[in-house]
Every structure is written in structure tokens, then in C-alpha cells.
Scaffold this active site. Structure first.
Site, PDB file in Angstrom:
ATOM      1  N   LYS A  55     -19.511  16.068  12.307  1.00 42.61           N
ATOM      2  CA  LYS A  55     -19.597  17.458  12.935  1.00 42.61           C
ATOM      3  C   LYS A  55     -20.589  16.997  14.045  1.00 42.61           C
ATOM      4  O   LYS A  55     -20.629  17.676  15.054  1.00 42.61           O
ATOM      5  CB  LYS A  55     -20.053  18.361  11.877  1.00 42.61           C
ATOM      6  N   GLN A  99     -22.019  23.389   3.868  1.00 42.76           N
ATOM      7  CA  GLN A  99     -20.871  22.395   3.570  1.00 42.76           C
ATOM      8  C   GLN A  99     -20.623  22.538   2.187  1.00 42.76           C
ATOM      9  O   GLN A  99     -21.220  22.644   1.324  1.00 42.76           O
ATOM     10  CB  GLN A  99     -21.544  20.871   3.599  1.00 42.76           C
ATOM     11  N   ASP A 122     -17.457  29.029  10.212  1.00 42.47           N
ATOM     12  CA  ASP A 122     -16.380  28.428   9.141  1.00 42.47           C
ATOM     13  C   ASP A 122     -15.306  29.438   8.940  1.00 42.47           C
ATOM     14  O   ASP A 122     -14.340  29.154   8.428  1.00 42.47           O
ATOM     15  CB  ASP A 122     -16.973  28.267   7.874  1.00 42.47           C
TER      16      ASP A 122
END
Lengths: 293, 293
Positions: A55, A99, A122
């Protein structure tokens, strides 16, 4: 029979990243600020670390400033609550992601709920999930959105098609179904899972079969209708003594047996995987634009 | 063949209302306050008025205090915003609902978004829709939840069954699918709609067929597998010169042709309809309990 077309997620994702780079260059001139993405990683799971690294690399490639918070597995919930609240208020940070998975002493849902929905790149906040199902504008979960984008760029229409989704996770199966039943997609959607009876007969209905069940090579040829489009979301690391690391990444689809029956198929790696990060970048740019509008 | 069992939504809903009455009597003693439900109706659509009347009657029957806001069709958005904000802060009001549809000059989604999710007893706020899809505790939309309850009280398990939903509306089809794919229900779920190709072949897969498409008597015998459970959510008023009013209420299912093929079937009226109000009352009591906990 003719060979199936192997869908190349690398090429498509690189095209998207290029498009974003151009957009960001322009927008930076207008906003006098680069987009910013904050990534929080708690603990040192090697898979998560590698993913966070990819990322960061994508951010660097396209001109997004990345803020990394690599925290020890012992970090308390209160510390994370404080960090997320800070990031919510930080005007240099337009996207925030936590995460997954987090260590067991932390309540992941509580933390996800705290992320400002305007920075939830997300697409995991309940309000954004709800907006997705209701057909409203939102941050769409990156993996299913990446699949929609792959289908679009390979000119595979979903209109009136029967799409069967194997797996009902919160990050793939459920939002995938939510996207496909909207009027823009117009698919007939079936969701099956571990408790489905006679799964083969269900998956054989699929014009497009999307598999996200987390079982290595679970879908073999007899699950697939001749000529189907097959999308493999699986990322399973299995033992393989013939490789240098002793392991190998395989999908949920048994590629060798399924490929000859399918019209198009995504490989693992190099199919859906790279798309997830591309869509995360796209969501970050969207958050940045909305912040400035 | 044997006659199908006609599912009696009146009896089940009355049982639920009785259970709630007992619960409310107890809770009133503890909280020193009755539950309160505010209903906002803008304009004078006769169908909506009748529906609001039934909600009020149910409140009276079981001991919920009802607050009615019957507003002219010319009410401005700002007036409604102010009213909803007042109700959000009113400690005597535990549930708030805005009767749909609202006149066209009003942005219904904007108003729904303003209702405090803790008082959103219709389950229409995006955050509650999202929580439903994610499998978290929430206020569930009343009609699909009523169907889950009907199935449960008739001991019709959904585990491993193929449930086909016809229709993808925000108030029935989508939340219905969201409930059925959760682990508690464990159904294999297919959603079809106006753009589905060869719908008959899809609906014939159904162990349980749920129809919410808004087309009078659309589902005829050839859409239904022998022995299926058929749930009709339709409420269509059609012309019928043989009745006093000149109209008659019919479902989306052609009852006379489908009933002989089905094992259980809901009639219209008297099937799903009464369940919606019962579940609204249940959500109101839940909001009341959460307010006091």
C-alpha cells in the site's frame, strides 16, 4: 476448445494507478496539498506487513503522502481510540485504514466504527456499508469494487447475468452482492457458502462465478459451467517444497482444471489482488476531493 | 395433492402484540414511563393515512404512547428537519418514523439520515442497514423481519435452503437478503428482479419463494416449484366492480393458481401485512429498553 482469456489484474491496476497519478498532479496544484492516507498496523503478522508495504509503495508511486502507524501487538484499545480520533481531525490525512486482523484483545468493530465515515477509504464503516446496499454514493469496499472494475475493463457486462458468489464475508461476499444487485449492474445474484446444500448445482448456474471462500483450490471443474467467467478472490499460502520459500500462493479455484472450461479467468497471484490496492488509492483520492469540495 | 397450509399473519402478529403487552406492563413499572413512538405523515395519501391509523391502533392496544404529526403536503424540508431534531431530543419519544412516500419536493433520504439511529425503529437509517448486512445487532426493517418471524413461528427452517427473493427494494428485497445470508439463517439466497433473464427458471429453484415486486398476481403456478413455501409481500389495489369500494387488495402472487402447488403460502391480505406493524412495535420496545439501559 479455445483457450480462456487470463484476466490480467496487474495491467489493469497499473492503468488505474497511472490515471490517478495524472489526476493527483492536477489536484495538488489546485488544493496546494497532496492526498494523505494513514495506515494503522497493530502487531507484526508477516502477511499484513507485506500488504501494508504494498500500500505504501502504491502511495509513493502515485503521489499520495502515506502515514504509517506500526504499533506493537500490546497496544491498548484506548491508545488506538486516541490515535483514530487524532487522525479523524488531522487535515493532512484524507483516508484512514486499520489493517485487519487486529490482535484478539482489541474490539475491531468498535475501532472501525470510530473512523470518520468521510475518511473510511476501506468502506468498512456500517454507514458506508449501508449506503452501498441502499444504492447511495459511498466508499465502496476495495476488493469487490476492484472486481467490478476488472469486469468493466474486460467489457464483461453483468446486465441480466446470473452471478454466483461463493462466500459471505463482510469484506468480499456481502458487499459484492450489494454492488451486483444495484440497477447499474442489474445482475441476478446468488450467494452461497459453507452451509449451502449441493453447492455444485448452484455454482453451475453461474454466468459469472466469484469465489471468496478461503479454501485452497476448492472450486474444481465440476463446479463450473462451460464458458463461465471465473473470478478467484482466494489468497491461500500452501506448502510447496519445490519453491525457494517452501510455500506458494494459490486461489480458491483449482486453476488448472477450471481454466479450460471457462471463457475468462483470474489467476492467483496477479488477478484480483492488485485491484484491491488500486481501488484503495481511488477511494483515497475521492476522500481528498470531497475534503476539498 | 394435499391442501397447502395458509400462513395466518393475523394470528401470529396478535400473539406478538400480546407478548409485547405483557413486557410493556412490566417495564413501565420499572422505568416509570411508557414507550413512545412518533409517526410523521406528510400529505394526505389515503393509503398512508390508513397505515398510520393501524400503527396508532397497535400502539394503543399494547400500551405504547403514540405521537402523531399529520402535516400538510406543503410542509417545508426545514420544518421537518426541525421536527426530527426535536423528536431526537425528546426523552418521551423512543422511536421515530417518517411515513413513506413523502411529497416530491422533500429529500426523503436526507430526512431519514437525520433520524437518530437509536430511534430508527423502521431500520431505514444507513448505519442500521449497514449493521444488518454486517451481522451486527440493529433495528431490522420491519417487513423482512416479520417474514423471518412468520417462518420461525411456522417452524420453517431456512438452514441450507435455497431462498429466492423477487424484488430488490430498499425496504424489502435488500434487507431480506441481508437477513437470510447471516449465519443464524444460513440460507442460500438468490435475488432476482425486473432485469433477470428467464425468471421462471430462477424462481423454480426456490425452496422458499419471497415475492416483493409490486406487480399484481405476477407469480403464477409455472414460477413455483412443487412443494415450495411462498411468501407474498405484494399489496396491490386493483379495480373490482363486484366489491363495495370498487377495488380489491391482491398480492404479487396469483394465489388461486399457486396455492395448490405450494406447501405453505401467505394470503393477501392477512399474511405478511400484519407482521410489519407487529415488528415495528417490537423495535419500539427495543428502543425503549435501550434508552433505559
Amino acid at each position: 476448445m479455445s483457450h480462456p482469456i487470463k484476466i490480467d489484474g496487474h495491467v489493469v491496476s497499473q492503468n488505474i494507478l497511472l490515471e490517478l497519478t495524472r489526476g493527483i498532479t492536477q489536484l495538488k496544484g489546485i488544493y496546494q496539498q497532496p492526498p494523505g492516507l494513514a495506515v494503522i498496523l497493530v502487531g507484526d503478522d508477516p502477511g499484513s506487513k507485506a500488504y501494508v508495504g504494498r500500500k505504501k509503495k502504491a502511495c509513493e508511486q502515485i503521489g499520495i503522502r502515506s502515514f504509517e502507524y506500526l504499533l506493537p501487538a500490546t497496544t491498548s484499545e484506548q491508545e488506538l481510540v486516541t490515535l483514530i480520533q487524532c487522525l479523524n481531525h488531522n487535515p493532512d490525512v484524507h483516508g484512514i485504514l486499520l489493517q485487519s486482523p487486529v490482535p484478539k484483545h482489541l474490539n475491531e468493530q468498535l475501532l472501525l466504527d470510530l473512523i470518520d465515515p468521510k475518511k473510511d477509504v476501506d468502506g468498512f464503516h456500517p454507514v458506508n456499508v449501508g449506503r452501498l446496499l441502499l444504492g447511495l454514493d459511498t466508499f465502496r469496499s476495495c476488493t469487490p469494487w476492484g472486481i467490478m472494475e476488472l469486469l468493466a475493463r474486460y467489457e464483461i457486462s453483468t446486465q441480466g447475468k446470473h452471478v454466483v458468489i461463493v462466500g459471505r464475508s463482510n469484506i468480499v461476499g456481502k458487499p459484492m452482492a450489494a454492488m451486483l444487485i444495484q440497477k447499474e449492474a442489474n445482475a441476478t445474484v446468488t450467494i452461497c457458502h459453507s452451509q449451502t446444500r449441493d453447492m455444485k448445482s448452484v455454482t453451475n448456474l453461474a454466468d459469472i462465478l466469484i469465489v471468496a471462500i478461503g479454501k485452497p483450490k476448492f472450486i474444481t471443474a465440476e463446479y463450473v459451467r462451460e464458458g463461465a467467467v471465473v473470478i478467484d478472490v482466494g489468497m491461500n499460502r500452501i506448502l510447496d517444497p519445490t519453491t525457494k520459500t517452501g510455500t506458494r500462493l494459490v486461489g480458491d479455484v483449482d486453476f488448472d482444471s477450471v481454466a479450460p472450461k471457462s471463457s475468462l479467468i483470474t489467476p492467483v497471484p496477479g488477478g484480483v489482488g492488485p485491484m484491491t490496492i488500486a481501488m484503495l488509492m481511488k477511494n483515497t483520492v475521492k476522500a481528498y476531493q470531497q475534503f476539498h469540495s
